[in-house]
Design a protein around this motif. Structure first.
Motif, mmCIF file in Angstrom:
data_model
loop_
_atom_site.group_PDB
_atom_site.id
_atom_site.type_symbol
_atom_site.label_atom_id
_atom_site.label_comp_id
_atom_site.label_asym_id
_atom_site.label_seq_id
_atom_site.Cartn_x
_atom_site.Cartn_y
_atom_site.Cartn_z
ATOM 1 N N CYS A 111 -30.106 29.860 -13.081
ATOM 2 C CA CYS A 111 -30.710 31.084 -12.547
ATOM 3 C C CYS A 111 -29.925 32.343 -12.904
ATOM 4 N N CYS B 218 -25.647 26.110 -13.721
ATOM 5 C CA CYS B 218 -26.548 27.164 -13.252
ATOM 6 C C CYS B 218 -27.606 27.481 -14.303
ATOM 7 N N ALA C 4 -26.569 29.484 -5.309
ATOM 8 C CA ALA C 4 -27.104 30.850 -5.208
ATOM 9 C C ALA C 4 -28.578 30.932 -5.601
ATOM 10 N N HIS C 5 -29.068 29.949 -6.315
ATOM 11 C CA HIS C 5 -30.487 29.970 -6.715
ATOM 12 C C HIS C 5 -31.413 29.994 -5.492
ATOM 13 N N LYS C 6 -30.920 29.471 -4.382
ATOM 14 C CA LYS C 6 -31.739 29.474 -3.164
ATOM 15 C C LYS C 6 -31.856 30.879 -2.597
ATOM 16 N N GLU C 7 -30.756 31.656 -2.682
ATOM 17 C CA GLU C 7 -30.758 33.020 -2.135
ATOM 18 C C GLU C 7 -31.568 33.971 -3.010
ATOM 19 N N CYS C 8 -31.533 33.773 -4.326
ATOM 20 C CA CYS C 8 -32.232 34.708 -5.224
ATOM 21 C C CYS C 8 -33.674 34.269 -5.474
ATOM 22 N N GLU C 9 -34.081 33.215 -4.807
ATOM 23 C CA GLU C 9 -35.460 32.732 -4.894
ATOM 24 C C GLU C 9 -35.874 32.424 -6.331
ATOM 25 N N SER D 81 -25.091 32.408 -10.069
ATOM 26 C CA SER D 81 -23.899 31.719 -9.583
ATOM 27 C C SER D 81 -22.651 32.580 -9.735
#
Ligand code: FES
Length: 71
Positions: free
Chosen positions: A44, A42, A56-61, A47
């Motif tokens: 971002c 990770c 989770a990087h996709k959800e937190c942009e 995670s």
């Protein structure tokens, strides 16, 4: 060529390919599946399975695009 290849993914994790060992700050090893050709760490901070990427990087942009200097 090195035995380990690390790729800084665009807006995502660090992809690590090759034989590695991964430890926490106390020197305890994270169990790694030797049958898997790569792991993703990770970058971002979001995670829930740190230090591994769980998507989770996709959800937190998360945005980060790191480029190596072009020779
Ligand atoms: S980089 Fe994928 S969860 Fe953080």
């Amino acid at each position: 060529m090195a035995d380990v290849k690390i790729t800084v993914r665009k807006n995502g994790s660090l992809k690590i390919e090759g034989p590695i060992e991964l430890y926490d700050a106390d020197g305890n090893a994270f169990p790694l599946d030797p049958s898997k050709p790569a792991i993703a760490l990770c970058r971002c901070g979001a995670s829930k399975n740190a230090p591994f990427c769980d998507g989770a990087h996709k959800e937190c942009e998360f945005t980060s695009e790191v480029k190596a200097p072009v020779a």
